[in-house]
Design a protein around this motif. Structure first.
Motif, PDB file in Angstrom:
ATOM      1  N   ILE A 150       0.938  -1.135   0.073  1.00 52.31           N
ATOM      2  CA  ILE A 150      -0.001  -0.069  -0.044  1.00 52.31           C
ATOM      3  C   ILE A 150       0.740   1.498  -0.244  1.00 52.31           C
ATOM      4  CG2 ILE A 150      -1.517   1.193   1.292  1.00 52.31           C
ATOM      5  CD1 ILE A 150      -2.988  -1.346   2.190  1.00 52.31           C
TER       6      ILE A 150
ATOM      7  N   ASP B  81       5.070   2.338  -4.232  1.00 50.65           N
ATOM      8  CA  ASP B  81       4.514   2.475  -5.657  1.00 50.65           C
ATOM      9  C   ASP B  81       3.590   1.489  -5.967  1.00 50.65           C
ATOM     10  OD1 ASP B  81       4.042   3.528  -8.385  1.00 50.65           O
ATOM     11  OD2 ASP B  81       5.897   2.969  -8.889  1.00 50.65           O
ATOM     12  N   SER B  82       2.464   1.764  -6.715  1.00 52.55           N
ATOM     13  CA  SER B  82       1.370   0.871  -7.031  1.00 52.55           C
ATOM     14  C   SER B  82       1.923   0.036  -8.050  1.00 52.55           C
ATOM     15  CB  SER B  82      -0.037   1.594  -7.279  1.00 52.55           C
ATOM     16  OG  SER B  82       0.137   2.094  -8.459  1.00 52.55           O
ATOM     17  N   SER B  83       2.927   0.264  -8.656  1.00 49.74           N
ATOM     18  CA  SER B  83       3.252  -0.674  -9.723  1.00 49.74           C
ATOM     19  C   SER B  83       3.595  -2.086  -9.247  1.00 49.74           C
ATOM     20  CB  SER B  83       4.389   0.342 -10.612  1.00 49.74           C
ATOM     21  OG  SER B  83       5.674   0.355  -9.802  1.00 49.74           O
TER      22      SER B  83
ATOM     23  N   ALA C 156       2.469  -3.669  -6.788  1.00 48.30           N
ATOM     24  CA  ALA C 156       1.307  -4.564  -6.537  1.00 48.30           C
ATOM     25  C   ALA C 156       0.571  -4.965  -7.937  1.00 48.30           C
ATOM     26  CB  ALA C 156       0.004  -3.952  -5.706  1.00 48.30           C
ATOM     27  N   ARG C 157       0.569  -4.054  -8.801  1.00 45.92           N
ATOM     28  CA  ARG C 157       0.238  -4.248 -10.320  1.00 45.92           C
ATOM     29  C   ARG C 157       1.012  -5.339 -10.837  1.00 45.92           C
ATOM     30  NH1 ARG C 157       1.090   0.235 -13.094  1.00 45.92           N
ATOM     31  NH2 ARG C 157      -0.150   1.220 -11.802  1.00 45.92           N
TER      32      ARG C 157
ATOM     33  N   GLN D   8     -10.019   3.019  -4.144  1.00 49.52           N
ATOM     34  CA  GLN D   8      -9.005   2.821  -4.867  1.00 49.52           C
ATOM     35  C   GLN D   8      -9.279   1.310  -5.354  1.00 49.52           C
ATOM     36  OE1 GLN D   8      -4.881   3.332  -3.582  1.00 49.52           O
ATOM     37  NE2 GLN D   8      -5.891   4.511  -1.741  1.00 49.52           N
TER      38      GLN D   8
ATOM     39  N   GLU E 262      -8.642  -0.552  -8.171  1.00 50.64           N
ATOM     40  CA  GLU E 262      -7.496  -1.334  -8.757  1.00 50.64           C
ATOM     41  C   GLU E 262      -6.382  -1.945  -7.649  1.00 50.64           C
ATOM     42  OE1 GLU E 262      -3.786  -0.155 -11.508  1.00 50.64           O
ATOM     43  OE2 GLU E 262      -5.782  -0.110 -12.601  1.00 50.64           O
ATOM     44  N   LEU E 263      -6.284  -1.103  -6.652  1.00 52.32           N
ATOM     45  CA  LEU E 263      -5.169  -1.555  -5.813  1.00 52.32           C
ATOM     46  C   LEU E 263      -6.042  -2.506  -4.773  1.00 52.32           C
ATOM     47  CD1 LEU E 263      -2.523  -1.342  -4.181  1.00 52.32           C
ATOM     48  CD2 LEU E 263      -3.489   0.712  -2.955  1.00 52.32           C
TER      49      LEU E 263
ATOM     50  N   HIS F  25      -5.899  -6.009  -6.798  1.00 53.12           N
ATOM     51  CA  HIS F  25      -4.480  -6.237  -6.591  1.00 53.12           C
ATOM     52  C   HIS F  25      -4.227  -7.165  -5.463  1.00 53.12           C
ATOM     53  CE1 HIS F  25      -3.547  -3.517 -10.331  1.00 53.12           C
ATOM     54  NE2 HIS F  25      -4.076  -4.546 -10.585  1.00 53.12           N
TER      55      HIS F  25
END
Length: 140
Positions: free
Chosen positions: A11, A14-16, A18-19, A82, A84-85, A88
């Motif tokens: 969390i 960077d969200s990348s 988790a993506r 959020q 998308e997060l 993921h």
């Protein structure tokens, strides 16, 4: 790595990260969405330090998602809107519960991300200390 620590890293980093983890799982395994990302409210619990008692300070908006991989259900809950997060995080949670082989590669990446978070926090704290005013020596 324990679930709580792993989720905090995902969390706060960077969200990348988790993506990329979630995409790795969805490319190699069948992922069934049980509950699409949806909004809800949850109570925030706080500890009052004088009496050391717990109380509810109020509600906060969260996004929640559930997925299933290899008969294991993963849950993703994140503060705010959020979608998308949350999805993921649910995929990553299910992957850990299912002991998928990809999970073994993630711990070094999570540890590096944790180090970056700690360095960023230390820098922010150092920046704050530069603005600290010493009132004892201040001439009025």
């Amino acid at each position: 790595m324990k679930r709580r620590r792993r989720t905090e890293i995902l969390i706060q980093s960077d969200s990348s990260l988790a993506r990329s983890f979630a995409e790795m799982i969805t490319q190699n395994h069948e992922c069934q969405e049980i509950v699409a990302p949806q909004y809800g409210l949850t109570m925030i619990k706080m500890r009052e330090s004088a009496k050391n008692s717990l109380f509810y300070i109020g509600e906060v908006l969260v996004t929640e998602a559930k997925v299933e991989i290899n008969n294991q259900i993963g849950i993703g809950i994140v503060v705010g809107m959020q979608d998308e997060l949350a999805k993921h995080l649910a995929i990553i949670d299910a992957a850990y519960k299912a002991n998928l082989p990809e999970v073994e590669e993630w711990n070094p990446q999570l540890q590096r991300a944790e180090q970056q978070i700690m360095s960023r926090r230390a820098k922010e704290q150092a920046d704050l200390f530069e603005t600290k005013v010493n009132f004892e020596t201040m001439d009025v």
